[in-house]
Write an enzyme that holds these catalytic residues in place. Structure first.
Site, PDB file in Angstrom:
ATOM      1  N   TYR A   1       0.862  -1.184   0.000  1.00  0.00           N
ATOM      2  CA  TYR A   1       0.000   0.000   0.000  1.00  0.00           C
ATOM      3  C   TYR A   1       0.896   1.229   0.000  1.00  0.00           C
ATOM      4  O   TYR A   1       2.076   1.132  -0.328  1.00  0.00           O
ATOM      5  CB  TYR A   1      -0.910  -0.128   1.246  1.00  0.00           C
ATOM      6  CG  TYR A   1      -2.090   0.786   1.281  1.00  0.00           C
ATOM      7  CD1 TYR A   1      -3.038   0.779   0.269  1.00  0.00           C
ATOM      8  CD2 TYR A   1      -2.279   1.668   2.349  1.00  0.00           C
ATOM      9  CE1 TYR A   1      -4.133   1.625   0.310  1.00  0.00           C
ATOM     10  CE2 TYR A   1      -3.372   2.515   2.403  1.00  0.00           C
ATOM     11  CZ  TYR A   1      -4.295   2.491   1.381  1.00  0.00           C
ATOM     12  OH  TYR A   1      -5.384   3.332   1.430  1.00  0.00           O
TER      13      TYR A   1
ATOM     14  N   ARG B   1      -5.842  10.625 -11.064  1.00  0.00           N
ATOM     15  CA  ARG B   1      -5.215  11.260  -9.905  1.00  0.00           C
ATOM     16  C   ARG B   1      -4.793  10.159  -8.941  1.00  0.00           C
ATOM     17  O   ARG B   1      -5.454   9.892  -7.945  1.00  0.00           O
ATOM     18  CB  ARG B   1      -6.210  12.231  -9.251  1.00  0.00           C
ATOM     19  CG  ARG B   1      -5.588  13.240  -8.308  1.00  0.00           C
ATOM     20  CD  ARG B   1      -6.223  13.141  -6.935  1.00  0.00           C
ATOM     21  NE  ARG B   1      -5.807  11.949  -6.236  1.00  0.00           N
ATOM     22  CZ  ARG B   1      -6.443  11.385  -5.219  1.00  0.00           C
ATOM     23  NH1 ARG B   1      -7.555  11.882  -4.790  1.00  0.00           N
ATOM     24  NH2 ARG B   1      -5.986  10.299  -4.625  1.00  0.00           N
TER      25      ARG B   1
ATOM     26  N   LYS C   1      -5.842  -1.740  -2.928  1.00  0.00           N
ATOM     27  CA  LYS C   1      -7.005  -1.493  -2.063  1.00  0.00           C
ATOM     28  C   LYS C   1      -7.742  -2.797  -1.819  1.00  0.00           C
ATOM     29  O   LYS C   1      -8.213  -3.057  -0.715  1.00  0.00           O
ATOM     30  CB  LYS C   1      -7.955  -0.484  -2.723  1.00  0.00           C
ATOM     31  CG  LYS C   1      -7.378   0.910  -2.855  1.00  0.00           C
ATOM     32  CD  LYS C   1      -7.658   1.772  -1.634  1.00  0.00           C
ATOM     33  CE  LYS C   1      -6.953   3.123  -1.757  1.00  0.00           C
ATOM     34  NZ  LYS C   1      -7.068   3.948  -0.555  1.00  0.00           N
TER      35      LYS C   1
ATOM     36  N   GLU D   1     -12.041   5.274  -6.875  1.00  0.00           N
ATOM     37  CA  GLU D   1     -10.735   5.547  -6.285  1.00  0.00           C
ATOM     38  C   GLU D   1      -9.855   6.360  -7.228  1.00  0.00           C
ATOM     39  O   GLU D   1      -9.690   5.998  -8.398  1.00  0.00           O
ATOM     40  CB  GLU D   1     -10.045   4.206  -5.980  1.00  0.00           C
ATOM     41  CG  GLU D   1      -8.825   4.316  -5.088  1.00  0.00           C
ATOM     42  CD  GLU D   1      -9.161   4.683  -3.640  1.00  0.00           C
ATOM     43  OE1 GLU D   1     -10.045   4.045  -3.054  1.00  0.00           O
ATOM     44  OE2 GLU D   1      -8.530   5.615  -3.124  1.00  0.00           O
ATOM     45  N   ASP D   2      -9.311   7.401  -6.719  1.00  0.00           N
ATOM     46  CA  ASP D   2      -8.293   8.182  -7.420  1.00  0.00           C
ATOM     47  C   ASP D   2      -8.726   8.674  -8.802  1.00  0.00           C
ATOM     48  O   ASP D   2      -7.952   8.656  -9.763  1.00  0.00           O
ATOM     49  CB  ASP D   2      -6.964   7.404  -7.467  1.00  0.00           C
ATOM     50  CG  ASP D   2      -6.342   7.273  -6.074  1.00  0.00           C
ATOM     51  OD1 ASP D   2      -7.013   7.653  -5.089  1.00  0.00           O
ATOM     52  OD2 ASP D   2      -5.207   6.799  -5.953  1.00  0.00           O
TER      53      ASP D   2
ATOM     54  N   ASP E   1     -13.801   6.723  -2.086  1.00  0.00           N
ATOM     55  CA  ASP E   1     -12.891   6.544  -0.963  1.00  0.00           C
ATOM     56  C   ASP E   1     -12.136   7.828  -0.635  1.00  0.00           C
ATOM     57  O   ASP E   1     -11.888   8.143   0.523  1.00  0.00           O
ATOM     58  CB  ASP E   1     -11.903   5.438  -1.350  1.00  0.00           C
ATOM     59  CG  ASP E   1     -11.045   4.986  -0.199  1.00  0.00           C
ATOM     60  OD1 ASP E   1     -11.549   4.958   0.936  1.00  0.00           O
ATOM     61  OD2 ASP E   1      -9.879   4.643  -0.443  1.00  0.00           O
ATOM     62  N   ASP E   2     -11.764   8.574  -1.665  1.00  0.00           N
ATOM     63  CA  ASP E   2     -10.951   9.776  -1.449  1.00  0.00           C
ATOM     64  C   ASP E   2     -11.776  10.902  -0.843  1.00  0.00           C
ATOM     65  O   ASP E   2     -11.254  11.714  -0.089  1.00  0.00           O
ATOM     66  CB  ASP E   2     -10.334  10.225  -2.776  1.00  0.00           C
ATOM     67  CG  ASP E   2      -9.510   9.108  -3.369  1.00  0.00           C
ATOM     68  OD1 ASP E   2      -8.517   8.722  -2.755  1.00  0.00           O
ATOM     69  OD2 ASP E   2      -9.909   8.574  -4.436  1.00  0.00           O
TER      70      ASP E   2
ATOM     71  N   ASN F   1      -0.571  11.658  -0.149  1.00  0.00           N
ATOM     72  CA  ASN F   1       0.196  10.423  -0.359  1.00  0.00           C
ATOM     73  C   ASN F   1       0.865  10.432  -1.725  1.00  0.00           C
ATOM     74  O   ASN F   1       0.388  11.104  -2.631  1.00  0.00           O
ATOM     75  CB  ASN F   1      -0.761   9.220  -0.290  1.00  0.00           C
ATOM     76  CG  ASN F   1      -1.384   9.083   1.073  1.00  0.00           C
ATOM     77  OD1 ASN F   1      -0.708   9.131   2.081  1.00  0.00           O
ATOM     78  ND2 ASN F   1      -2.704   8.937   1.093  1.00  0.00           N
TER      79      ASN F   1
HETATM   80  O1  LIG Z   1      -4.295   5.282  -1.108  1.00  0.00           O
HETATM   81  C1  LIG Z   1      -4.065   5.892  -0.054  1.00  0.00           C
HETATM   82  O2  LIG Z   1      -3.095   5.690   0.651  1.00  0.00           O
HETATM   83  C2  LIG Z   1      -5.078   6.900   0.422  1.00  0.00           C
HETATM   84  C3  LIG Z   1      -5.823   7.426  -0.717  1.00  0.00           C
HETATM   85  O3  LIG Z   1      -6.902   6.986  -1.040  1.00  0.00           O
HETATM   86  C4  LIG Z   1      -5.152   8.417  -1.577  1.00  0.00           C
HETATM   87  O4  LIG Z   1      -4.148   9.005  -1.193  1.00  0.00           O
HETATM   88  O5  LIG Z   1      -5.653   8.599  -2.691  1.00  0.00           O
HETATM   89 MG   LIG Z   2      -7.228   7.199  -3.118  1.00  0.00          MG
END
Ligand SMILES: O=C([O-])CC(=O)C(=O)O
Ligand SMILES: [Mg+2]
Length: 618
Positions: free
Chosen positions: A184, A237, A255, A327-328, A350-351, A474
């Site tokens: 991760y 992103r 994830k 996600e992202d 999630d973000d 991150n």
């Molecule tokens: O993935 C991770 O560590 C946390 C998160 O969702 C991000 O930074 O986009």
């Molecule tokens: Mg994320």
């Protein structure tokens, strides 16, 4: 092992399913074996179990005495229960011989017992020694520690996942604090940046513009049929690293391994998806190892149509209760997708929402131990994207208070930022904003590394006895400041948490253990709660419930070390509590479909969790 010779399948199965059925399914008899391919379905109580139906690699097994259905079983044999898929004592299936060793779902390597080696045609295919899973874990950990470079550790972990899934999860679960930074953030970020060079096997489904009109077919190519959770990205992103296009696949993969390791969702129920609509990253477009479409990102209608086809196909293929985690995605799409599909699908971002929930949990525990209430705090956000506005919204939901974007910029602001605009003179430097606004809590979600400078942290420390500073971006390279900086520049007074992990830091006579305010605390338990209750929608109250459940797991002892979060080593227990509270909310809101609700939700959550322990093959 998965795709066996279709020629010998009995004619009663529909054609479209033939290619994925084992050539022969044996229900009675203890050592039946199809010599042609070594596929074997064993019933441990052969006399009473009959196979009612086979479809897509699943068998419904019925006990003729009671007429009770054992539920739909993955004939490739995973042993976790959900309400849809209870484990029956009398149905197991395994491949045998060489194909068993090559099947990551069932391979046990040197841990196959003498008896298993005899009955599953493994003699000679393994060296003589027989070792325990514990010793295998010890060996793997030893090997992984030999690598100096985190990316090499990552590759060793991915390799293990492909070779022996249970060992991978046992290793990860038993050593979560050591290995989370590998599978991760931060290492997964580097893996995505280099995904083209390290790519070896498909770990999820790629859906590109080329698949328009055929998305459902593409999904059906994935070997697992009973999917419960999808993590999907379009790679625009990735963490704070920007547009990584198709190389973003590392994120859904990472994830989802956390869904299993931290939340106990069966690995075969998890599907990583990357939607490739191109990339605007010139470096990748010029990279000979890039694995995605070589074109600029599709936008507007073309983008929306592919996403819509995907969302429709997912529901059609997996049903109403399939959980989809966005996600992202880049800001503009993230908010639009959530708004568009939040009312028709079981989705969350999630973000926006996972991060909001984890940050709120940290703030709730900070208030609990420091005293004071959220309503008395002043929040300053650096970064008004998904995480920043998501956090602000959830805090506001908790305390009905607004965030802090100056309203003179209102016209030019993206719509999701507008609710947080405040009357204030525009300020150029963050330190000026800190001095003018006098926040008690500073939250960085900017994706910009080292923006909490010495001046900024010192200003926070001069304004507050215990300045609360969250550097959430991150991976580590994008963190607004390091733990060391936060503690040193505040003379050890900061209450600090970060999105990516930092080592404990010694300052004066104290050792500070920085908390990791990462959505990994939330999404596995949230997902489990949604799945186990059969929820059909995600509601903001579930995110609040998740935050409170997480905060409830923090002890005085944790806080005395500077921790706003409980240690990750207890994460399965934490996830069970989060799942229970989320499920309770789903029942309370009338959004749950698995009725009646179990009496003890925490126990039930724990009982649903996937176990990485080997099973015995008779
Ligand atoms: O993935 C991770 O560590 C946390 C998160 O969702 C991000 O930074 O986009
Ligand atoms: Mg994320």
């Amino acid at each position: 092992m998965r795709l066996n010779n279709p020629a010998s399948i009995s004619g009663s199965f529909p054609d479209k399913h033939r290619r994925i059925l084992p050539t022969r399914v044996v229900v009675a008899g203890s050592s039946n074996r199809d010599k042609s391919n070594g596929s074997l379905l064993m019933a441990t109580d052969e006399s009473t179990a009959t196979l009612k139906e086979m479809r897509d690699g699943y068998a419904e097994v019925v006990d003729p005495k009671s007429g009770v259905s054992g539920g739909v079983q993955d004939v490739y044999g995973e042993d976790t229960a959900t309400e849809d898929q209870p484990v029956t004592p009398w149905s197991v299936s395994v491949a045998s011989g060489y194909s068993l060793l090559r099947d990551p779902h069932h391979n046990k390597g040197l841990a196959f017992s003498e008896k298993e080696r005899n009955s599953h045609y493994l003699r000679g295919l393994l060296p003589p020694t027989v070792i325990s899973q514990e010793l295998q874990v010890k060996k793997m950990l030893h090997n992984i520690r030999q690598y100096q470079v985190p990316l090499q550790k990552y590759m060793a972990m991915m390799d293990l996942q492909e070779r022996n899934q249970k060992l991978f999860y046992k290793l990860l679960i038993d050593n979560v604090e050591e290995l989370l930074p590998i599978v991760y953030t931060p290492t997964v970020g580097e893996a995505c940046q280099k995904y083209g060079s390290i790519y070896s096997r498909p770990q999820g489904v790629f859906i590109s513009l080329k698949d328009k009109g055929k998305v459902l077919e593409v999904l059906r190519n994935w070997p697992e049929k009973n999917i419960q959770v999808i993590v999907v990205t379009d790679g625009e992103r990735i963490l704070g690293l920007g547009d990584l296009g198709c190389h973003g696949m590392g994120i859904p993969v990472g994830k989802l391994s956390l869904y299993t390791a931290l939340g106990g969702i069966r690995p075969s129920a998890c599907l990583p998806v990357t939607i490739d609509v191109g990339t605007n990253n010139e470096k990748l477009l010029d990279d000979e190892f890039y694995i995605g479409l070589r074109q600029k990102r599709a936008i507007g209608q073309e983008y929306a149509e592919l996403l819509h086809e995907f969302m429709t196909a997912v529901k059609q293929n997996y049903g109403e209760r399939i959980l989809i985690q966005f996600e992202d995605f880049a800001n503009h799409n993230a908010f639009d997708l959530l708004e568009k599909y939040g009312t028709t699908h079981l989705v969350f971002n999630d973000d926006i929402q996972g991060t909001a929930s984890v940050v709120l949990a940290g703030l709730i525990s900070a208030m609990k131990f420091l005293g004071g209430s959220l309503a008395d705090q002043r929040f300053l956000f650096l970064g008004a994207g998904e995480a920043g506005t998501g956090i602000a919204e959830l805090i506001a939901l908790e305390i009905s208070k607004q965030g802090l974007i100056v309203s003179s910029r209102l016209e030019s602001l993206q719509h999701f930022k507008k609710p947080w605009a405040h009357e204030h003179e525009p300020v150029k430097e963050l330190v000026d904003a800190v001095n003018a606004i006098k926040p008690t809590i500073l939250i960085g979600t900017s994706g910009q590394g080292r923006t909490f400078t010495k001046e900024v942290v010192e200003a926070m420390a001069s304004l507050n006895e215990k300045p609360i500073i969250f550097s959430l971006s991150n991976p580590t390279s994008q963190s607004e400041c390091t733990a060391e900086e936060a503690y040193t520049w505040s003379q050890g007074r900061a209450i600090f948490a970060s999105g990516s992990p930092f080592d404990p830091f010694e300052y004066g006579d104290n050792v500070f253990v920085p908390g990791q305010a990462n959505n990994a605390y939330i999404f596995p338990g949230l997902g489990l709660g949604l799945i186990m209750s059969g929820a059909i929608r995600v509601h903001d109250d579930m995110l609040l419930a998740a935050a409170e459940a997480l905060a409830g797991q923090v002890t005085q002892e944790n806080f005395d070390k500077g921790l706003l979060y409980p240690p990750f080593k207890n994460i399965r227990k934490i996830s069970a509590h989060i799942a229970a509270e989320v499920a309770a909310k789903a029942y309370e809101l009338g959004l749950a479909t698995r009725l009646p609700p179990p009496k003890d939700l925490v126990k039930y959550a724990e009982s649903c969790m996937y176990s990485p322990a080997y099973r015995t093959y008779r």
